[in-house]
Design a protein around this motif. Structure first.
Motif, PDB file in Angstrom:
ATOM      1  N   UNK A  10      65.343  80.610  48.070  1.00  0.00           N
ATOM      2  CA  UNK A  10      65.507  79.533  47.120  1.00  0.00           C
ATOM      3  C   UNK A  10      64.160  78.870  46.906  1.00  0.00           C
ATOM      4  N   UNK A  11      63.730  78.791  45.669  1.00  0.00           N
ATOM      5  CA  UNK A  11      62.505  78.084  45.304  1.00  0.00           C
ATOM      6  C   UNK A  11      62.951  76.814  44.595  1.00  0.00           C
ATOM      7  N   UNK A  54      54.645  66.370  41.439  1.00  0.00           N
ATOM      8  CA  UNK A  54      55.476  67.586  41.422  1.00  0.00           C
ATOM      9  C   UNK A  54      55.364  68.344  42.740  1.00  0.00           C
ATOM     10  N   UNK A  55      56.499  68.892  43.193  1.00  0.00           N
ATOM     11  CA  UNK A  55      56.554  69.559  44.490  1.00  0.00           C
ATOM     12  C   UNK A  55      57.304  70.878  44.349  1.00  0.00           C
ATOM     13  N   UNK A  56      56.869  71.873  45.107  1.00  0.00           N
ATOM     14  CA  UNK A  56      57.519  73.180  45.136  1.00  0.00           C
ATOM     15  C   UNK A  56      57.813  73.518  46.590  1.00  0.00           C
ATOM     16  N   UNK A  57      59.095  73.805  46.904  1.00  0.00           N
ATOM     17  CA  UNK A  57      59.490  74.149  48.264  1.00  0.00           C
ATOM     18  C   UNK A  57      60.225  75.480  48.252  1.00  0.00           C
ATOM     19  N   UNK A  58      60.212  76.152  49.384  1.00  0.00           N
ATOM     20  CA  UNK A  58      60.926  77.418  49.521  1.00  0.00           C
ATOM     21  C   UNK A  58      61.816  77.355  50.751  1.00  0.00           C
ATOM     22  N   UNK A  59      63.040  77.836  50.587  1.00  0.00           N
ATOM     23  CA  UNK A  59      63.991  77.945  51.696  1.00  0.00           C
ATOM     24  C   UNK A  59      64.654  79.299  51.575  1.00  0.00           C
TER      25      UNK A  59
END
Length: 137
Positions: free
Chosen positions: A112-113, A98-103
């Motif tokens: 945006x998460x 599982x991965x969590x990114x933020x832009x």
């Protein structure tokens, strides 16, 4: 006499717990991330969530097909955001863990998460969801 009373109590407790189970099981925990650094102050309704480390949980409502993001700091629940599905462009883009990114979108002042469940997630594999929240510099 005692056995009849005991059976009645047991049956009543069973039915009450059976009726209350749907209320307790409305949220399913999909994934959680601890010590996530949020780089901006976030705006949620009338509240401002200060930047810093927090805990992020991804939840699924069992009656709906909607996923939610919950932000917590020091055990206090700060916000609950609904998400929207994103499609993978290619099967090769799917991660293992599982991965969590933020832009951020500077024109609209949105953060945006993006959550990707990966392939090894037991119950919800290959899910990509985007959550939107306003931020301030």
């Amino acid at each position: 006499m005692f056995y009849r009373l005991a059976c009645k109590v047991i049956v009543c407790v069973f039915f009450v717990s059976l009726l209350s189970m749907p209320a307790f099981s409305q949220w399913e925990d999909v994934c959680s991330f601890k010590n996530v650094q949020i780089p901006f102050n976030l705006k949620y309704k009338d509240k401002i969530i200060k930047k810093g480390k927090c805990e992020i949980e991804i939840l699924k409502h069992t009656a709906q097909t909607v996923y939610y993001l919950r932000i917590k700091k020091k055990g206090k629940k700060l916000c609950l955001l609904p998400g929207e599905y994103l499609k993978y462009m290619d099967e090769k883009d799917i991660t293992g863990k599982p991965k969590l990114r933020m832009r951020r979108n500077t024109a609209e002042k949105l953060l945006y998460i993006i959550f990707e469940s990966g392939t090894i997630t037991w119950k919800y594999p290959k899910i990509k969801i985007r959550f939107k929240i306003e931020y301030e510099d």
